[in-house]
Every structure is written in C-alpha cells, then in structure tokens.
Design an enzyme around this catalytic site. Structure first.
Site, PDB file in Angstrom:
ATOM      1  N   ASP A   1      -8.222   3.865   1.047  1.00 52.91           N
ATOM      2  CA  ASP A   1      -7.263   4.212   2.103  1.00 52.91           C
ATOM      3  C   ASP A   1      -8.046   4.690   3.325  1.00 52.91           C
ATOM      4  OD1 ASP A   1      -5.313   5.225   3.715  1.00 52.91           O
ATOM      5  OD2 ASP A   1      -4.248   6.267   2.110  1.00 52.91           O
TER       6      ASP A   1
ATOM      7  N   ARG B   1      -3.363  -0.598   5.435  1.00 54.09           N
ATOM      8  CA  ARG B   1      -3.956  -1.699   4.658  1.00 54.09           C
ATOM      9  C   ARG B   1      -3.034  -2.890   4.490  1.00 54.09           C
ATOM     10  NH1 ARG B   1      -5.231   2.120  -0.311  1.00 54.09           N
ATOM     11  NH2 ARG B   1      -3.318   3.009   0.557  1.00 54.09           N
TER      12      ARG B   1
ATOM     13  N   CYS C   1       0.865  -1.184   0.000  1.00 58.24           N
ATOM     14  CA  CYS C   1       0.000   0.000   0.000  1.00 58.24           C
ATOM     15  C   CYS C   1       0.899   1.232   0.000  1.00 58.24           C
ATOM     16  CB  CYS C   1      -0.986  -0.027   1.171  1.00 58.24           C
ATOM     17  SG  CYS C   1      -0.240   0.026   2.815  1.00 58.24           S
TER      18      CYS C   1
HETATM   19  P1  4NP Z   1      -1.813   2.861   4.081  1.00 57.32           P
HETATM   20  O1  4NP Z   1      -2.421   4.238   4.647  1.00 57.32           O
HETATM   21  O2  4NP Z   1      -1.266   3.173   2.712  1.00 57.32           O
HETATM   22  O3  4NP Z   1      -2.999   1.948   4.025  1.00 57.32           O
HETATM   23  O4  4NP Z   1      -0.745   2.430   5.062  1.00 57.32           O
HETATM   24  C1  4NP Z   1      -1.650   5.392   4.744  1.00 57.32           C
HETATM   25  C2  4NP Z   1      -0.875   5.596   5.857  1.00 57.32           C
HETATM   26  C3  4NP Z   1      -0.111   6.753   5.968  1.00 57.32           C
HETATM   27  C4  4NP Z   1      -0.149   7.691   4.954  1.00 57.32           C
HETATM   28  C5  4NP Z   1      -0.928   7.477   3.829  1.00 57.32           C
HETATM   29  C6  4NP Z   1      -1.679   6.321   3.731  1.00 57.32           C
HETATM   30  N1  4NP Z   1       0.606   8.896   5.069  1.00 57.32           N
HETATM   31  O5  4NP Z   1       0.474   9.754   4.197  1.00 57.32           O
HETATM   32  O6  4NP Z   1       1.387   9.010   6.026  1.00 57.32           O
END
Ligand code: 4NP
Length: 145
Positions: free
Chosen positions: A117, A9, A3
């Site tokens: 997300d 995720r 991800c």
């Molecule tokens: P992930 O969610 O891609 O599902 O882990 C996110 C976690 C952190 C960030 C973006 C998406 N961020 O911009 O820090």
C-alpha cells in the site's frame, strides 16, 4: 481489481489492464473493500504516475466492493492478503471464492506477495507499485487475447 481504498492501487490496475485489452470485449473495473473514498477521484499520485506512462485514470471514481460483484465478474484480483480476506468473507459459494486471486500471483505464483500500500509513502512508492501491477497485467492480458 480490488484494494482497500480504491484510490491508489486498484485504479492503477484498472487503467493499466484497460490499456492492454480490447475494452469492447473485456469489462475491467476496480473497487475498494472500504467505503471512505466512494465517489472520489484516484489519489493525485496515482493519477500522475499513470499519466507519466501514458494512461489517463481521471475518469475513475471510488466505489466499494459488493457481493454482487461476484456475479458480474469472472476474475477478482486483489492487491494484498487483507483485501483477499475481506473479499472472501463476502463470497457465497466455493465458485465465488475461486474467482479471487492475489494480483501478484501472476508473476510470483504461490508466493503470496502483496502489492504494497503506497498511501503513506512518497511518489517513488507509486512508481514501484505501477511497475509491479504493469507486469502482472501484461500476463493477464496475454491470456485474454
Ligand atoms: P489503496 O490505498 O488501498 O491502494 O487505495 C489506500 C487509500 C486510502 C486508505 C488506505 C489505503 N485510507 O485509509 O483512506
């Protein structure tokens, strides 16, 4: 399992798939296309929703996806279309590109569906995401066993 941040995720996807396969035979890991959370625990909301369904993901730490991962893994499941583009950009051959697949293609083949997300949402978003990933991992696990 890939991800963006590797804290929401993909740690769920790693934990869920590991719970369904023989981990002595199948290597399952996760990574993020971004490096902001390298070395960090998964998001507390992912830890809690996983725990609610009997899965402990607190042994995981954030890591960044690398081009070397194409050599280590047979399949690279990405959570959304942005992850798909970022991972494909790092591929060095058609055979590496062919390893990359949207995770939800497992349950909605050819429909180009993202795992949303949940980072900026509430806890309900995490439970919905857990269920989508669970269904897709069930399909993957049934093929592997
Ligand atoms: P992930 O969610 O891609 O599902 O882990 C996110 C976690 C952190 C960030 C973006 C998406 N961020 O911009 O820090």
């Amino acid at each position: 399992m890939v991800c963006l941040g590797n804290i929401c995720r993909s740690p769920l996807a790693e934990g869920i798939l590991k719970s369904k396969v023989d981990t002595a035979k199948v290597l399952v890991e996760s990574a993020g296309t971004g490096g902001w959370h390298v070395g960090q625990l998964p998001d507390i909301r992912s830890i809690e929703v996983a725990r609610k369904f009997g899965i402990d993901i607190t042994d995981q730490r954030g890591r960044k996806f690398s081009a070397y991962d194409f050599e280590s893994y047979d399949h690279i499941f990405v959570m959304d279309n942005a992850n798909y583009r970022d991972v494909i950009e790092l591929a060095n051959s058609d055979s590496e590109k062919q390893k990359v697949q949207l995770l939800l293609d497992e349950i909605f083949p050819g429909e180009n569906v993202d795992v949303p997300d949940p980072y900026y949402g509430g806890n309900h978003g995490f439970e919905k995401v857990f269920q989508m990933i669970e269904e897709a991992c069930e399909k993957i696990a049934s093929r592997l066993s």
